[in-house]
Design a protein around this motif. Sequence first.
Motif, PDB file in Angstrom:
ATOM      1  N   CYS A 163     -80.505 -48.491 111.521  1.00 53.19           N
ATOM      2  CA  CYS A 163     -81.050 -47.354 110.334  1.00 53.19           C
ATOM      3  C   CYS A 163     -80.620 -48.359 108.937  1.00 53.19           C
ATOM      4  N   ARG A 167     -81.352 -48.936 105.486  1.00 49.70           N
ATOM      5  CA  ARG A 167     -80.657 -49.048 104.037  1.00 49.70           C
ATOM      6  C   ARG A 167     -81.107 -49.568 103.338  1.00 49.70           C
ATOM      7  N   ASP A 197     -85.899 -43.619 102.975  1.00 46.07           N
ATOM      8  CA  ASP A 197     -84.460 -43.734 103.435  1.00 46.07           C
ATOM      9  C   ASP A 197     -83.956 -42.700 104.034  1.00 46.07           C
ATOM     10  N   ARG A 201     -82.001 -42.683 108.182  1.00 44.18           N
ATOM     11  CA  ARG A 201     -80.681 -41.426 107.665  1.00 44.18           C
ATOM     12  C   ARG A 201     -80.610 -40.336 109.099  1.00 44.18           C
ATOM     13  N   ARG A 202     -81.652 -39.515 109.370  1.00 45.85           N
ATOM     14  CA  ARG A 202     -81.910 -38.765 109.982  1.00 45.85           C
ATOM     15  C   ARG A 202     -81.761 -39.441 111.562  1.00 45.85           C
ATOM     16  N   GLU A 205     -78.360 -40.317 112.658  1.00 49.24           N
ATOM     17  CA  GLU A 205     -77.508 -38.956 112.779  1.00 49.24           C
ATOM     18  C   GLU A 205     -78.283 -38.751 114.459  1.00 49.24           C
TER      19      GLU A 205
END
Length: 219
Positions: A163, A167, A197, A201-202, A205
């Motif tokens: 992740c 980014r 992006d 991010r998901r 999570e």
Amino acid sequence: MSGAGGRARRFARAWDDLRGRSGRRVVELVRKQVAVARAGAVLARSTASGTIGRSAARTRMTEVEHEGDAARAELVRVLRRVLATPIDREDLFRLSRSIDDVLDHLRDYVRETDLFGPEDLGFAVEPLQVVSDGLDELENAVLKMIDDPGSVTVAVLATRKACSRVRQLYQTRLTELFTGPLEMNTLRERELLSRLDAVGRRLGEAADALADAMLKRSH
């Protein structure tokens, strides 16, 4: 008769729980959901590399999304019936929802490449490969929940690194875009970069949901 049948089914479910079969069923359903999300990432990468046409990829992604929805629905159904789960139900719902969000953003990325994407999608190949790798690591972590819970954290850390890499690639490419002339393709690529992006991010999570769940389980 129906009352006796209901009691028999409840007894069977309780027996499965005691034998650990229900927990493995839950793990397999989460793993399946991750695998479908990875199929979506592979499809998106194939679009970026030009292996498959954008319109065809959009059609195929609709099918992949339906597979993901079915996997999540089955997981929810099973969670309502079993007595014991490998991690808290709340954490399982959170994990499942985050995985579903990954697939949703991949779907939107593929749709947007077909609607307004720039001619050259080469910038998306590496981020999407990193997403696929991160989902591989997440699937590996999920499979370890029951038999090797102590190693889940290591696999989750690998997902988090993926992740972070997404980014980083996003920021680097965005910097390159802003140093060049402002054109329509610049705006189109920026929108797709933002979508990628969001995928990263998901995915982060989802990794956090699993890490938090394993931390609670250890106490």
